[in-house]
Design a protein around this motif. Structure first.
Motif, PDB file in Angstrom:
ATOM      1  N   GLU A 177      -3.122   1.467   6.048  1.00 15.19           N
ATOM      2  CA  GLU A 177      -2.756   2.356   4.922  1.00 15.19           C
ATOM      3  C   GLU A 177      -1.245   2.278   4.325  1.00 15.19           C
ATOM      4  O   GLU A 177      -1.152   2.465   3.186  1.00 15.19           O
ATOM      5  CB  GLU A 177      -3.402   3.639   5.672  1.00 15.19           C
ATOM      6  N   ALA A 178      -0.584   2.066   5.549  1.00 14.05           N
ATOM      7  CA  ALA A 178       0.889   2.080   4.905  1.00 14.05           C
ATOM      8  C   ALA A 178       1.249   0.867   4.265  1.00 14.05           C
ATOM      9  O   ALA A 178       1.716   0.802   3.463  1.00 14.05           O
ATOM     10  CB  ALA A 178       1.733   2.176   6.243  1.00 14.05           C
ATOM     11  N   ILE A 179       0.777  -0.226   4.956  1.00 18.81           N
ATOM     12  CA  ILE A 179       0.905  -1.394   4.006  1.00 18.81           C
ATOM     13  C   ILE A 179       0.119  -1.517   2.459  1.00 18.81           C
ATOM     14  O   ILE A 179       0.698  -1.957   1.743  1.00 18.81           O
ATOM     15  CB  ILE A 179       0.321  -2.737   4.933  1.00 18.81           C
ATOM     16  N   ALA A 180      -1.212  -0.882   2.521  1.00 21.11           N
ATOM     17  CA  ALA A 180      -1.566  -1.045   1.229  1.00 21.11           C
ATOM     18  C   ALA A 180      -0.711   0.170   0.260  1.00 21.11           C
ATOM     19  O   ALA A 180      -0.643  -0.094  -0.968  1.00 21.11           O
ATOM     20  CB  ALA A 180      -3.120  -0.346   1.553  1.00 21.11           C
ATOM     21  N   ASP A 181      -0.401   1.415   0.633  1.00 23.03           N
ATOM     22  CA  ASP A 181       0.495   2.175   0.037  1.00 23.03           C
ATOM     23  C   ASP A 181       1.899   1.340  -0.583  1.00 23.03           C
ATOM     24  O   ASP A 181       2.187   1.460  -1.832  1.00 23.03           O
ATOM     25  CB  ASP A 181       0.985   3.289   0.704  1.00 23.03           C
ATOM     26  N   ALA A 182       2.564   0.505   0.315  1.00 22.18           N
ATOM     27  CA  ALA A 182       3.617  -0.441  -0.180  1.00 22.18           C
ATOM     28  C   ALA A 182       3.186  -1.242  -1.231  1.00 22.18           C
ATOM     29  O   ALA A 182       3.822  -1.398  -2.330  1.00 22.18           O
ATOM     30  CB  ALA A 182       4.236  -1.052   1.011  1.00 22.18           C
ATOM     31  N   PHE A 183       1.887  -1.713  -1.282  1.00 22.17           N
ATOM     32  CA  PHE A 183       1.305  -2.685  -1.946  1.00 22.17           C
ATOM     33  C   PHE A 183       1.365  -2.068  -3.218  1.00 22.17           C
ATOM     34  O   PHE A 183       1.430  -2.609  -4.450  1.00 22.17           O
ATOM     35  CB  PHE A 183       0.066  -3.448  -1.405  1.00 22.17           C
ATOM     36  N   ARG A 184       0.694  -0.845  -3.375  1.00 25.75           N
ATOM     37  CA  ARG A 184       0.407  -0.153  -4.452  1.00 25.75           C
ATOM     38  C   ARG A 184       1.634   0.448  -5.016  1.00 25.75           C
ATOM     39  O   ARG A 184       1.750   1.381  -6.085  1.00 25.75           O
ATOM     40  CB  ARG A 184      -0.541   0.826  -4.278  1.00 25.75           C
ATOM     41  N   GLY A 185       3.080   0.431  -4.582  1.00 26.69           N
ATOM     42  CA  GLY A 185       4.074   0.989  -4.977  1.00 26.69           C
ATOM     43  C   GLY A 185       4.594   0.600  -6.135  1.00 26.69           C
ATOM     44  O   GLY A 185       4.103  -0.448  -6.712  1.00 26.69           O
ATOM     45  N   PRO A 186       5.697   1.100  -6.467  1.00 24.92           N
ATOM     46  CA  PRO A 186       6.256   0.799  -7.759  1.00 24.92           C
ATOM     47  C   PRO A 186       6.615  -0.588  -7.825  1.00 24.92           C
ATOM     48  O   PRO A 186       7.242  -0.971  -6.939  1.00 24.92           O
ATOM     49  CB  PRO A 186       7.281   2.005  -8.124  1.00 24.92           C
ATOM     50  N   THR A 187       6.446  -1.344  -8.964  1.00 23.94           N
ATOM     51  CA  THR A 187       6.985  -2.643  -9.089  1.00 23.94           C
ATOM     52  C   THR A 187       8.127  -2.366 -10.167  1.00 23.94           C
ATOM     53  O   THR A 187       8.179  -1.857 -10.976  1.00 23.94           O
ATOM     54  CB  THR A 187       5.955  -3.548  -9.190  1.00 23.94           C
ATOM     55  N   GLU A 188       9.140  -3.703  -9.888  1.00 23.41           N
ATOM     56  CA  GLU A 188      10.319  -3.928 -10.895  1.00 23.41           C
ATOM     57  C   GLU A 188       9.975  -5.300 -11.426  1.00 23.41           C
ATOM     58  O   GLU A 188      10.629  -6.210 -10.992  1.00 23.41           O
ATOM     59  CB  GLU A 188      11.484  -3.704 -10.018  1.00 23.41           C
ATOM     60  N   GLY A 189       9.136  -5.410 -12.312  1.00 23.17           N
ATOM     61  CA  GLY A 189       8.850  -6.782 -12.948  1.00 23.17           C
ATOM     62  C   GLY A 189       8.386  -7.772 -11.847  1.00 23.17           C
ATOM     63  O   GLY A 189       7.609  -7.396 -10.998  1.00 23.17           O
ATOM     64  N   PHE A 190       8.852  -9.005 -12.172  1.00 22.85           N
ATOM     65  CA  PHE A 190       8.034 -10.023 -11.453  1.00 22.85           C
ATOM     66  C   PHE A 190       9.175 -10.811 -10.740  1.00 22.85           C
ATOM     67  O   PHE A 190      10.443 -11.074 -11.101  1.00 22.85           O
ATOM     68  CB  PHE A 190       7.408 -10.899 -12.380  1.00 22.85           C
ATOM     69  N   LEU A 191       8.865 -11.347  -9.531  1.00 23.07           N
ATOM     70  CA  LEU A 191       9.577 -12.553  -9.004  1.00 23.07           C
ATOM     71  C   LEU A 191       9.191 -13.852  -9.616  1.00 23.07           C
ATOM     72  O   LEU A 191       9.167 -13.943 -10.985  1.00 23.07           O
ATOM     73  CB  LEU A 191       9.622 -12.597  -7.514  1.00 23.07           C
ATOM     74  N   ILE A 192       8.995 -14.810  -8.906  1.00 19.15           N
ATOM     75  CA  ILE A 192       8.256 -15.898  -9.670  1.00 19.15           C
ATOM     76  C   ILE A 192       6.721 -15.462 -10.545  1.00 19.15           C
ATOM     77  O   ILE A 192       6.391 -14.513  -9.777  1.00 19.15           O
ATOM     78  CB  ILE A 192       8.049 -17.007  -8.427  1.00 19.15           C
TER      79      ILE A 192
END
Ligand SMILES: *[C@@H]1O[C@H](CO)[C@@H](O)[C@H](O)[C@H]1NC(C)=O
Ligand SMILES: *[C@@H]1O[C@H](CO)[C@@H](O)[C@H](O)[C@H]1NC(C)=O
Ligand SMILES: *[C@@H]1O[C@H](CO)[C@@H](O)[C@H](O)[C@H]1NC(C)=O
Length: 515
Positions: free
Chosen positions: A113-128
């Protein structure tokens, strides 16, 4: 207070899933049918827009989804300050998801659940391309010891800039024996019951990248596989760090790296059994500590203290530096480093320490082993598969053994002789209690007559193979005979003169001059 949080997060995530679901449908309808998820740049652009939109929704929601302002005369300050470790900050504390840091209860669901939350967290654009940037999100194990019964995976591929750190994971007694405690692969396990719309959509989003993950850092972790499966698997990922980890009790691989590139394994300790050498069960050690089935990876300052094979490499352009292998003695059937990529080795092993266990290289083509210490009769084997050995440097190493006549470099020609040999330098190594083997020989002989023979077989690595000879015949005085090199067959150099003279002959031979 804390107990309600996971539920709240779930609600948001379900909302998110629903929102993305609607967006996907809108796109599908606008594009006029056909394959929604067929490849191509246009598809990727659409997916990117969608992911950015999804990210902005999440950012927006983390503010707007807060409870409505209280009407009570004394508003709670917790309304403005999000709870620690959730929402605003991106450190996901696993105990606030119900993980048990004492290891008594199973913590798989809480960690997932913690990992899924991190996965769903805010994103800052893209890496590759296609890898959403989680901005440095951290999953903190908070110094705890957690028991898990399933591999920890990200819900889907397509994210980067995430760290998991600071605690112990131990496989429970029913952990799948083909699993890895931390599994950075794209596919979710089929028997995982949380196959939400969101994760399936994310999985499809991630198909816009050719990599699963980028810049995932696993740091300060003890991983105990409990003799059930492996520690970490990194599949088709880019720029992964494994740093200061202690990985033990694996039965398959401590770390498996497959495809992708630039997995950097640093400053870590791996061993199947926790031992410090001289273990009575050494003969039974099994498993592979590090299995590199990809290219451009680095293993730096790593100790491997128990395993059948320390490091298995089957991809080119990897570098090992500062590696200490005492995983299983050669005498018990162990191998320190096994290079299984005949014809395209492109591997450097430098500044390392092979301790009673050696290196095996199949048909080495571009291999450098230098500045490395071999202890306890440890040696290097060049194993012929198709008989190719080209571009090999084994130089400036030190070997120490027990006067049993073990050669520092040996050939395994059980599958046929080496016949395509070039650009090989095995030289400038030193040995105590072991036999020097080299591609360069320098010897002299004295005699009185017309023929001088020097046998280089004790020192030369390859049989019956001399590419270059230089010699000097010194009579030390009056005689001035004609003399010539007559024969180099079978690694024996024969010099003859036209008249009998007392003379010394100095000869240098080389097996590895460039083709
Ligand atoms: C090694 O394995 C064999 C066969 O499984 C077993 O009989 C033996 O006791 C083991 N040795 C040690 C020292 O554990
Ligand atoms: C070399 O051999 C010849 C004849 O066999 C002999 O006369 C001569 O003394 C020898 N010289 C030396 C330095 O042994
Ligand atoms: C060179 O020596 C080998 C024996 O070592 C012999 O069979 C061969 O005929 C010799 N070659 C020549 C050119 O004398």
């Amino acid at each position: 207070m804390e107990a309600t949080m996971p539920r709240k997060a779930l609600t948001w995530s379900m909302l998110m899933g629903f929102a993305s679901f609607i967006i996907i449908h809108a796109y599908a309808e606008n594009s006029g049918g056909g394959h929604r998820f067929s490849g191509g740049g246009r598809f990727r652009d659409d997916m990117r827009k969608m992911q950015e939109f999804k990210a902005s929704l999440i950012r927006h929601d983390s503010i707007s989804a807060a409870p409505p302002p209280s009407v009570s005369p004394s508003p709670s300050p917790s309304y403005v300050d999000p709870p620690p470790g959730r929402n605003s900050a991106r450190v996901y504390h696993v105990t606030s998801y119900g993980a048990d840091p004492t290891g008594e209860r199973d913590s798989t669901d809480a960690l997932a659940e913690a990992i899924a939350d991190a996965f769903r967290g805010p994103t800052e654009g893209f890496l590759i391309d296609g890898i959403a940037n989680l901005g440095g999100a951290q999953i903190s194990l908070e110094g705890g010891y957690y028991r898990i019964s399933r591999p920890l995976r990200l819900p889907a591929a397509g994210v980067g800039n995430l760290m998991i750190h600071g605690g112990t994971l131990r496989a429970s007694d029913d952990f799948p024996t083909n699993g890895y405690l931390i599994d950075l692969s794209a596919s979710s396990s089929p028997n995982e019951n949380e196959k939400t719309y969101e994760s399936s959509i994310s999985a499809q989003l991630s198909s816009s990248s050719s990599y699963n993950y980028e810049y995932i850092t696993l740091r300060d972790l003890m991983l105990d596989s409990n003799y059930r499966g492996g520690g970490i698997s990194v599949i088709n990922s880019l720029r992964t760090s494994i740093d200061n980890c202690y990985i033990t009790h694996f039965t398959t691989n401590g770390i498996l790296v497959q495809s992708g590139h630039e997995t950097y394994i640093r400053n870590s300790f791996l061993g199947q059994h926790i031992t410090a050498g001289g273990d009575h069960g050494e003969r039974n050690f099994s498993g592979t500590a590090i299995n590199l089935m990809g290219n451009d990876n680095a293993v730096t300052d790593v100790v491997i203290f128990s395993a059948s094979v320390g490091i298995m490499i089957s991809g080119p352009a990897n570098i090992l530096s500062g590696v200490h292998c005492y995983n299983k003695a050669t005498g018990f059937g162990g191998t320190g480093i096994y290079l299984r990529l005949p014809g395209l080795t492109q591997t450097r092993i430098v500044n390392s320490y092979l301790d009673y266990t050696g290196i095996v290289a199949e048909d080495p083509v571009q291999l450098d082993i230098s500045n490395t210490f071999f202890l306890g009769d440890a040696y290097i084997v060049l194993k012929s598969i198709k008989g190719v050995a080209n571009g090999v440097n084994i130089v400036n190493n030190m070997f120490s053994g027990s006067n049993k006549g073990v050669g520092i470099v040996q050939l395994d020609q059980s599958k046929g002789p080496f016949k395509d040999i070039g650009q090989i330098v095995v030289d400038r190594n030193n040995a105590r209690g072991m036999n020097i083997k080299s591609t360069v020989g320098r010897r002299s002989v004295q005699g009185n007559g017309t023929s001088w023979t020097i046998d280089f077989n004790p020192v030369l690595l390859f049989p019956n193979f001399i590419k270059h000879v230089q010699y000097t015949l010194s009579t030390g005085g009056n005689a001035f005979p004609n003399h010539a090199l007559r024969n180099v067959s079978n690694n024996r150099v024969v010099i003859e003169s036209n008249v009998a003279v007392p003379a010394s002959v100095f000869v240098t031979v080389d097996q590895g001059v460039a083709n």
